[in-house]
Design a protein around this motif. Structure first.
Motif, PDB file in Angstrom:
ATOM      1  N   LYS A 180      -0.438  13.106  -1.501  1.00  0.00           N
ATOM      2  CA  LYS A 180       0.688  11.972  -1.590  1.00  0.00           C
ATOM      3  C   LYS A 180       0.752  12.098  -0.251  1.00  0.00           C
ATOM      4  CE  LYS A 180       5.527  11.215  -1.811  1.00  0.00           C
ATOM      5  NZ  LYS A 180       6.373  12.166  -3.218  1.00  0.00           N
ATOM      6  N   THR A 211       9.745   2.512   3.546  1.00  0.00           N
ATOM      7  CA  THR A 211       8.496   3.859   3.867  1.00  0.00           C
ATOM      8  C   THR A 211       7.221   3.125   2.851  1.00  0.00           C
ATOM      9  OG1 THR A 211      10.694   4.780   3.784  1.00  0.00           O
ATOM     10  CG2 THR A 211       8.954   6.049   2.807  1.00  0.00           C
ATOM     11  N   THR A 234       4.425   5.189  -0.052  1.00  0.00           N
ATOM     12  CA  THR A 234       4.030   6.635  -0.624  1.00  0.00           C
ATOM     13  C   THR A 234       2.647   5.576  -0.923  1.00  0.00           C
ATOM     14  OG1 THR A 234       5.922   7.380  -0.852  1.00  0.00           O
ATOM     15  CG2 THR A 234       4.061   7.933  -2.106  1.00  0.00           C
ATOM     16  N   THR A 252       2.623   9.705   2.466  1.00  0.00           N
ATOM     17  CA  THR A 252       3.931   8.907   2.893  1.00  0.00           C
ATOM     18  C   THR A 252       4.548   8.550   4.216  1.00  0.00           C
ATOM     19  OG1 THR A 252       5.448  10.218   0.531  1.00  0.00           O
ATOM     20  CG2 THR A 252       6.754   8.784   2.239  1.00  0.00           C
ATOM     21  N   THR A 282       6.775   6.237   7.179  1.00  0.00           N
ATOM     22  CA  THR A 282       8.061   5.373   7.034  1.00  0.00           C
ATOM     23  C   THR A 282       8.004   5.404   8.248  1.00  0.00           C
ATOM     24  OG1 THR A 282       9.144   7.113   5.913  1.00  0.00           O
ATOM     25  CG2 THR A 282      10.520   5.997   7.207  1.00  0.00           C
TER      26      THR A 282
END
Length: 129
Positions: A86, A104, A106, A88, A90
């Protein structure tokens, strides 16, 4: 003097024999293994459980199995893990009117399993006299 040297050499060989199992001992429970046994045509596909003084203990199809160390020719291992990763991100920015915005996102990446690596190979036996 020669006898002392031979005794020291024998001690180093005995210590080295146990040392060969260091990488196997360091494997985490659940690591995938291919265990090549003496005289077997195919390796045993298993998961690492533990290494004792006498046996390599593995899990084969949810069943615990002990393989005597002296029956093991080679052990290949693949690390626990792999699968999805994963990520992510921002970002913060300022609009033309001075407003601050945050976004954001992902993402997931799917990698293959790592290759097997040989962690133990039976040392060649001493020639018979």
């Amino acid at each position: 003097m020669r006898g002392l040297l031979l005794l020291m050499l024998a001690g180093l060989v005995a210590f080295g024999a146990d040392d060969d199992w260091t990488k196997v001992r360091a494997l985490k429970t659940g690591a995938e293994l291919r265990v090549f046994k003496k005289g077997a045509a195919q390796p045993v596909l298993a998961q690492m459980d533990e290494l004792t003084d006498e046996n390599l203990v593995v899990i084969v199809k949810k069943t615990q199995m002990a393989i005597p160390k002296d029956q093991v020719d080679r052990v290949d291992a693949r690390a626990v893990g792999g699968g999805a990763k994963k990520e992510t991100t921002t970002k913060q920015s300022v609009d033309a009117d001075g407003k601050e915005t945050t976004s954001t996102s992902t993402g997931y990446s799917f990698g293959g399993k790592p290759d097997f690596e040989t962690v133990y190979r039976r040392p060649p036996s001493a020639p018979k006299k």
